[in-house]
Write a protein that holds these residues in place. Structure first.
Motif, mmCIF file in Angstrom:
data_model
loop_
_atom_site.group_PDB
_atom_site.id
_atom_site.type_symbol
_atom_site.label_atom_id
_atom_site.label_comp_id
_atom_site.label_asym_id
_atom_site.label_seq_id
_atom_site.Cartn_x
_atom_site.Cartn_y
_atom_site.Cartn_z
ATOM 1 N N PRO A 280 85.693 0.028 37.411
ATOM 2 C CA PRO A 280 84.521 0.978 37.873
ATOM 3 C C PRO A 280 84.522 -0.474 39.103
ATOM 4 C CG PRO A 280 83.931 2.038 36.661
ATOM 5 C CD PRO A 280 84.446 0.931 36.178
ATOM 6 N N ALA A 281 84.875 -0.331 40.568
ATOM 7 C CA ALA A 281 84.251 -1.139 41.275
ATOM 8 C C ALA A 281 83.076 0.001 42.828
ATOM 9 C CB ALA A 281 85.174 -2.068 42.682
ATOM 10 N N MET A 282 83.214 0.685 42.489
ATOM 11 C CA MET A 282 82.147 1.614 43.163
ATOM 12 C C MET A 282 82.505 3.136 42.487
ATOM 13 S SD MET A 282 82.969 1.369 47.526
ATOM 14 C CE MET A 282 81.729 2.250 47.324
ATOM 15 N N GLU A 283 80.810 3.443 42.109
ATOM 16 C CA GLU A 283 80.604 4.942 41.410
ATOM 17 C C GLU A 283 80.409 5.707 42.620
ATOM 18 O OE1 GLU A 283 79.157 4.919 37.938
ATOM 19 O OE2 GLU A 283 80.084 3.608 36.543
ATOM 20 N N LEU A 284 81.234 6.817 42.246
ATOM 21 C CA LEU A 284 80.630 7.654 43.808
ATOM 22 C C LEU A 284 79.956 9.589 43.469
ATOM 23 C CD1 LEU A 284 82.987 6.067 44.931
ATOM 24 C CD2 LEU A 284 81.437 6.276 46.829
ATOM 25 N N ASP A 285 79.587 9.934 44.085
ATOM 26 C CA ASP A 285 78.985 11.462 43.610
ATOM 27 C C ASP A 285 80.145 12.587 43.983
ATOM 28 O OD1 ASP A 285 78.583 11.997 45.675
ATOM 29 O OD2 ASP A 285 76.663 12.593 45.752
ATOM 30 N N ASN A 286 81.106 12.213 44.461
ATOM 31 C CA ASN A 286 82.178 13.286 45.361
ATOM 32 C C ASN A 286 83.654 12.778 44.981
ATOM 33 O OD1 ASN A 286 82.743 13.470 48.062
ATOM 34 N ND2 ASN A 286 80.116 12.952 47.868
ATOM 35 N N PHE A 287 84.248 13.251 45.492
ATOM 36 C CA PHE A 287 85.698 13.054 45.304
ATOM 37 C C PHE A 287 86.333 13.059 47.157
ATOM 38 C CE2 PHE A 287 86.029 15.022 41.214
ATOM 39 C CZ PHE A 287 86.492 13.616 40.725
ATOM 40 N N ASP A 288 85.362 13.811 48.186
ATOM 41 C CA ASP A 288 85.815 13.472 49.090
ATOM 42 C C ASP A 288 85.137 12.715 49.522
ATOM 43 O OD1 ASP A 288 86.558 16.567 49.752
ATOM 44 O OD2 ASP A 288 84.853 16.343 49.344
ATOM 45 N N LEU A 289 84.420 11.657 49.123
ATOM 46 C CA LEU A 289 84.384 10.325 49.944
ATOM 47 C C LEU A 289 85.072 8.977 48.900
ATOM 48 C CD1 LEU A 289 82.694 8.263 50.782
ATOM 49 C CD2 LEU A 289 80.917 8.440 49.547
ATOM 50 N N ILE A 290 85.226 9.744 47.529
ATOM 51 C CA ILE A 290 86.686 8.827 47.264
ATOM 52 C C ILE A 290 88.091 8.837 48.202
ATOM 53 C CG2 ILE A 290 87.937 8.436 45.099
ATOM 54 C CD1 ILE A 290 85.283 9.116 43.347
ATOM 55 N N ILE A 291 88.326 10.217 47.882
ATOM 56 C CA ILE A 291 89.677 9.862 49.176
ATOM 57 C C ILE A 291 89.431 9.343 50.574
ATOM 58 C CG2 ILE A 291 91.399 11.606 49.981
ATOM 59 C CD1 ILE A 291 90.543 13.806 47.947
ATOM 60 N N TYR B 123 93.020 17.273 53.622
ATOM 61 C CA TYR B 123 93.262 16.127 53.850
ATOM 62 C C TYR B 123 94.268 15.784 55.624
ATOM 63 C CZ TYR B 123 91.475 10.962 54.181
ATOM 64 O OH TYR B 123 90.821 9.999 54.678
ATOM 65 N N ALA B 124 93.388 14.947 56.410
ATOM 66 C CA ALA B 124 94.211 14.601 58.088
ATOM 67 C C ALA B 124 94.870 13.692 57.849
ATOM 68 C CB ALA B 124 93.339 14.969 58.865
ATOM 69 N N ARG B 125 94.287 12.718 57.450
ATOM 70 C CA ARG B 125 95.184 10.868 56.865
ATOM 71 C C ARG B 125 96.280 10.997 55.466
ATOM 72 N NH1 ARG B 125 91.600 6.952 57.397
ATOM 73 N NH2 ARG B 125 93.402 5.665 58.205
ATOM 74 N N ARG B 126 96.512 12.312 55.599
ATOM 75 C CA ARG B 126 97.844 12.251 54.298
ATOM 76 C C ARG B 126 98.764 11.367 54.362
ATOM 77 N NH1 ARG B 126 99.005 18.420 53.378
ATOM 78 N NH2 ARG B 126 98.572 18.390 55.189
ATOM 79 N N HIS B 127 99.159 10.633 55.627
ATOM 80 C CA HIS B 127 100.245 9.646 55.672
ATOM 81 C C HIS B 127 99.380 8.755 55.311
ATOM 82 C CE1 HIS B 127 97.560 9.430 58.836
ATOM 83 N NE2 HIS B 127 98.155 7.910 59.005
ATOM 84 N N ALA B 128 98.287 8.153 54.499
ATOM 85 C CA ALA B 128 97.702 6.832 55.049
ATOM 86 C C ALA B 128 97.023 6.857 53.039
ATOM 87 C CB ALA B 128 96.048 6.600 55.686
ATOM 88 N N ILE B 129 97.724 8.222 52.504
ATOM 89 C CA ILE B 129 97.436 7.702 50.882
ATOM 90 C C ILE B 129 99.253 7.925 50.252
ATOM 91 C CG2 ILE B 129 96.204 9.257 48.616
ATOM 92 C CD1 ILE B 129 94.166 9.756 50.604
#
Length: 226
Positions: A153-164, A184-190
Protein backbone atom coordinates in the motif's frame (compact mmCIF):
# COMPACT_ATOMS: atom_id res chain seq x y z
CA UNK A 1 -33.86 -0.84 29.69
CA UNK A 2 -33.27 2.79 28.75
CA UNK A 3 -33.32 1.81 25.09
CA UNK A 4 -36.63 -0.03 25.55
CA UNK A 5 -38.17 3.01 27.26
CA UNK A 6 -36.96 5.27 24.45
CA UNK A 7 -38.48 2.92 21.85
CA UNK A 8 -41.83 3.03 23.66
CA UNK A 9 -41.84 6.82 23.96
CA UNK A 10 -40.85 7.30 20.33
CA UNK A 11 -43.57 4.91 19.17
CA UNK A 12 -46.18 6.70 21.28
CA UNK A 13 -45.16 10.04 19.79
CA UNK A 14 -45.38 8.63 16.25
CA UNK A 15 -48.72 6.87 16.80
CA UNK A 16 -50.60 9.38 18.95
CA UNK A 17 -48.86 12.78 18.79
CA UNK A 18 -48.49 13.01 14.99
CA UNK A 19 -44.70 13.02 15.27
CA UNK A 20 -43.09 12.27 11.88
CA UNK A 21 -42.17 8.62 11.44
CA UNK A 22 -38.47 8.09 10.90
CA UNK A 23 -36.05 5.28 10.08
CA UNK A 24 -32.49 5.60 11.37
CA UNK A 25 -30.02 3.70 9.18
CA UNK A 26 -26.32 3.13 9.79
CA UNK A 27 -24.22 2.15 6.76
CA UNK A 28 -20.71 0.76 7.24
CA UNK A 29 -17.90 2.99 5.98
CA UNK A 30 -16.63 0.06 3.87
CA UNK A 31 -19.97 0.04 1.98
CA UNK A 32 -19.75 2.46 -0.95
CA UNK A 33 -22.22 5.34 -1.13
CA UNK A 34 -23.18 4.08 -4.61
CA UNK A 35 -25.23 1.36 -2.90
CA UNK A 36 -27.53 3.81 -1.14
CA UNK A 37 -30.04 4.34 -4.00
CA UNK A 38 -30.91 0.65 -3.81
CA UNK A 39 -31.48 0.93 -0.08
CA UNK A 40 -33.70 4.01 -0.23
CA UNK A 41 -35.29 4.52 -3.67
CA UNK A 42 -38.28 2.19 -3.20
CA UNK A 43 -38.94 3.55 0.27
CA UNK A 44 -38.86 7.16 -0.93
CA UNK A 45 -41.53 6.28 -3.51
CA UNK A 46 -43.74 4.14 -1.28
CA UNK A 47 -43.31 5.99 2.01
CA UNK A 48 -42.64 9.64 1.15
CA UNK A 49 -43.77 10.83 4.60
CA UNK A 50 -41.22 8.67 6.44
CA UNK A 51 -37.98 10.50 7.26
CA UNK A 52 -34.72 8.57 6.66
CA UNK A 53 -31.76 9.52 8.86
CA UNK A 54 -28.55 8.02 7.49
CA UNK A 55 -25.10 7.81 9.07
CA UNK A 56 -21.86 6.38 7.59
CA UNK A 57 -19.76 4.82 10.38
CA UNK A 58 -17.81 1.78 11.55
CA UNK A 59 -19.47 -1.63 11.90
CA UNK A 60 -18.71 -1.70 15.64
CA UNK A 61 -20.45 1.64 16.13
CA UNK A 62 -23.46 0.48 14.10
CA UNK A 63 -23.87 -2.71 16.15
CA UNK A 64 -23.59 -0.81 19.43
CA UNK A 65 -26.10 1.79 18.21
CA UNK A 66 -28.55 -0.92 17.17
CA UNK A 67 -28.38 -2.50 20.62
CA UNK A 68 -28.90 0.83 22.38
CA UNK A 69 -31.70 1.77 19.95
CA UNK A 70 -29.80 4.73 18.53
CA UNK A 71 -30.35 3.06 15.11
CA UNK A 72 -33.18 1.01 13.58
CA UNK A 73 -31.27 -0.66 10.71
CA UNK A 74 -27.61 -1.43 10.02
CA UNK A 75 -25.94 -2.35 6.71
CA UNK A 76 -22.54 -3.95 7.25
CA UNK A 77 -20.40 -7.07 6.96
CA UNK A 78 -21.64 -10.06 8.98
CA UNK A 79 -20.40 -9.68 12.56
CA UNK A 80 -18.43 -12.58 14.02
CA UNK A 81 -21.04 -12.81 16.77
CA UNK A 82 -24.62 -11.60 16.53
CA UNK A 83 -26.03 -10.35 19.83
CA UNK A 84 -29.27 -12.05 20.97
CA UNK A 85 -30.79 -8.55 20.84
CA UNK A 86 -30.17 -8.32 17.09
CA UNK A 87 -31.19 -10.30 14.01
CA UNK A 88 -30.11 -10.46 10.35
CA UNK A 89 -32.86 -9.85 7.78
CA UNK A 90 -30.96 -9.81 4.43
CA UNK A 91 -27.73 -11.23 3.03
CA UNK A 92 -26.08 -9.98 -0.18
CA UNK A 93 -23.05 -11.09 -2.19
CA UNK A 94 -20.73 -8.24 -3.13
CA UNK A 95 -18.16 -8.94 -5.88
CA UNK A 96 -14.95 -6.92 -6.35
CA UNK A 97 -12.91 -5.89 -9.39
CA UNK A 98 -9.39 -4.56 -9.99
CA UNK A 99 -9.34 -1.00 -11.37
CA UNK A 100 -6.70 1.27 -12.87
CA UNK A 101 -6.45 4.69 -14.51
CA UNK A 102 -7.36 4.36 -18.21
CA UNK A 103 -4.71 6.81 -19.49
CA UNK A 104 -1.89 5.25 -17.47
CA UNK A 105 -2.83 1.76 -18.60
CA UNK A 106 -2.92 2.85 -22.26
CA UNK A 107 0.41 4.64 -21.93
CA UNK A 108 2.04 1.53 -20.46
CA UNK A 109 0.61 -0.57 -23.34
CA UNK A 110 -0.28 -3.42 -20.99
CA UNK A 111 -2.01 -6.44 -22.50
CA UNK A 112 -4.47 -7.12 -19.70
CA UNK A 113 -5.41 -10.49 -21.24
CA UNK A 114 -1.93 -11.81 -20.41
CA UNK A 115 -2.08 -12.56 -16.69
CA UNK A 116 1.70 -12.44 -16.14
CA UNK A 117 1.96 -9.03 -17.81
CA UNK A 118 -1.00 -7.67 -15.87
CA UNK A 119 0.39 -9.04 -12.60
CA UNK A 120 3.77 -7.38 -13.20
CA UNK A 121 2.11 -4.04 -14.00
CA UNK A 122 -0.18 -4.13 -10.94
CA UNK A 123 2.77 -4.89 -8.67
CA UNK A 124 4.61 -1.85 -10.07
CA UNK A 125 1.73 0.55 -9.31
CA UNK A 126 1.11 2.57 -6.13
CA UNK A 127 -1.50 0.47 -4.35
CA UNK A 128 -4.55 2.10 -2.74
CA UNK A 129 -5.80 -0.13 0.06
CA UNK A 130 -8.71 -0.10 2.46
CA UNK A 131 -7.45 0.21 6.02
CA UNK A 132 -6.60 -3.04 7.79
CA UNK A 133 -8.57 -1.82 10.79
CA UNK A 134 -11.71 -2.84 8.86
CA UNK A 135 -12.89 -6.41 8.41
CA UNK A 136 -12.98 -5.95 4.63
CA UNK A 137 -9.45 -4.49 4.64
CA UNK A 138 -8.06 -7.51 6.49
CA UNK A 139 -9.84 -9.96 4.21
CA UNK A 140 -8.62 -8.16 1.09
CA UNK A 141 -5.02 -8.27 2.33
CA UNK A 142 -5.29 -12.02 2.99
CA UNK A 143 -6.93 -12.66 -0.40
CA UNK A 144 -4.23 -10.74 -2.29
CA UNK A 145 -1.55 -12.80 -0.53
CA UNK A 146 -3.43 -15.94 -1.53
CA UNK A 147 -3.29 -14.74 -5.15
CA UNK A 148 0.48 -14.22 -4.71
CA UNK A 149 0.01 -10.63 -5.81
CA UNK A 150 2.78 -8.65 -4.13
CA UNK A 151 1.34 -5.17 -3.72
CA UNK A 152 2.41 -2.77 -0.99
CA UNK A 153 0.00 0.00 0.00
CA UNK A 154 1.14 3.48 -0.96
CA UNK A 155 -1.98 4.81 0.76
CA UNK A 156 -4.48 3.32 3.21
CA UNK A 157 -7.94 4.88 3.18
CA UNK A 158 -11.17 4.37 5.08
CA UNK A 159 -13.70 4.16 2.21
CA UNK A 160 -13.95 2.95 -1.38
CA UNK A 161 -15.48 6.14 -2.77
CA UNK A 162 -12.27 8.04 -2.05
CA UNK A 163 -10.17 5.20 -3.46
CA UNK A 164 -12.12 5.26 -6.76
CA UNK A 165 -11.70 9.03 -7.08
CA UNK A 166 -7.94 8.73 -6.54
CA UNK A 167 -7.62 5.96 -9.15
CA UNK A 168 -9.56 8.14 -11.60
CA UNK A 169 -7.02 10.96 -11.27
CA UNK A 170 -4.06 8.60 -11.67
CA UNK A 171 -2.82 8.14 -8.09
CA UNK A 172 -2.67 4.32 -8.26
CA UNK A 173 -4.55 1.05 -8.71
CA UNK A 174 -6.90 -0.82 -6.39
CA UNK A 175 -9.46 -3.57 -5.80
CA UNK A 176 -12.97 -2.23 -5.15
CA UNK A 177 -16.61 -3.40 -5.05
CA UNK A 178 -17.86 -3.68 -8.60
CA UNK A 179 -21.19 -2.03 -7.79
CA UNK A 180 -19.43 1.01 -6.36
CA UNK A 181 -18.54 2.00 -9.94
CA UNK A 182 -22.14 2.00 -11.17
CA UNK A 183 -22.90 5.63 -10.32
CA UNK A 184 -19.39 7.03 -10.69
CA UNK A 185 -19.59 10.04 -13.01
CA UNK A 186 -16.11 9.66 -14.55
CA UNK A 187 -16.29 5.98 -15.47
CA UNK A 188 -14.36 6.66 -18.70
CA UNK A 189 -11.30 7.48 -16.54
CA UNK A 190 -11.27 3.99 -15.01
CA UNK A 191 -10.61 0.55 -16.50
CA UNK A 192 -11.77 -2.70 -14.92
CA UNK A 193 -9.08 -5.35 -15.08
CA UNK A 194 -9.73 -9.07 -15.58
CA UNK A 195 -8.50 -11.58 -13.01
CA UNK A 196 -8.93 -15.39 -12.95
CA UNK A 197 -10.50 -15.38 -9.48
CA UNK A 198 -12.86 -12.91 -7.85
CA UNK A 199 -12.93 -11.61 -4.31
CA UNK A 200 -16.49 -11.68 -2.93
CA UNK A 201 -17.67 -10.51 0.46
CA UNK A 202 -21.09 -10.74 2.09
CA UNK A 203 -23.13 -7.80 3.36
CA UNK A 204 -26.04 -8.07 5.76
CA UNK A 205 -28.92 -5.97 7.03
CA UNK A 206 -29.27 -6.09 10.83
CA UNK A 207 -32.15 -4.86 13.00
CA UNK A 208 -32.94 -4.90 16.70
CA UNK A 209 -35.16 -7.71 17.95
CA UNK A 210 -38.51 -6.36 19.09
CA UNK A 211 -41.77 -7.98 20.07
CA UNK A 212 -43.43 -5.89 17.39
CA UNK A 213 -41.42 -4.00 14.80
CA UNK A 214 -43.10 -0.72 13.81
CA UNK A 215 -44.85 -1.10 10.47
CA UNK A 216 -42.91 1.68 8.69
CA UNK A 217 -39.58 0.12 9.72
CA UNK A 218 -40.72 -3.35 8.63
CA UNK A 219 -41.79 -1.95 5.24
CA UNK A 220 -38.45 -0.18 4.88
CA UNK A 221 -36.56 -3.44 5.45
CA UNK A 222 -38.75 -5.32 2.97
CA UNK A 223 -38.18 -2.66 0.28
CA UNK A 224 -34.39 -2.76 0.42
CA UNK A 225 -32.93 -3.67 -2.99
CA UNK A 226 -29.37 -4.75 -3.68
Amino acid sequence: MLGDVDVLLRRLREEYADAPREVRVGVSRSVSLAYLPGFFSANMRQGPTVVSRVTHESSQTILASLESDALDIGVLLPPTRVSPRLRITHKFRDAFTFIANADQLAEAKVNVKKSAELRHWLESQPWLALQDTTQTGRRLTAWLKGQKLQVKPAMELDNFDLIINLVAVGVGASLVPQRSLALYARRHAIVRLPWPKRFVRELVVVVRRQKQTPEHIQRFVENILF
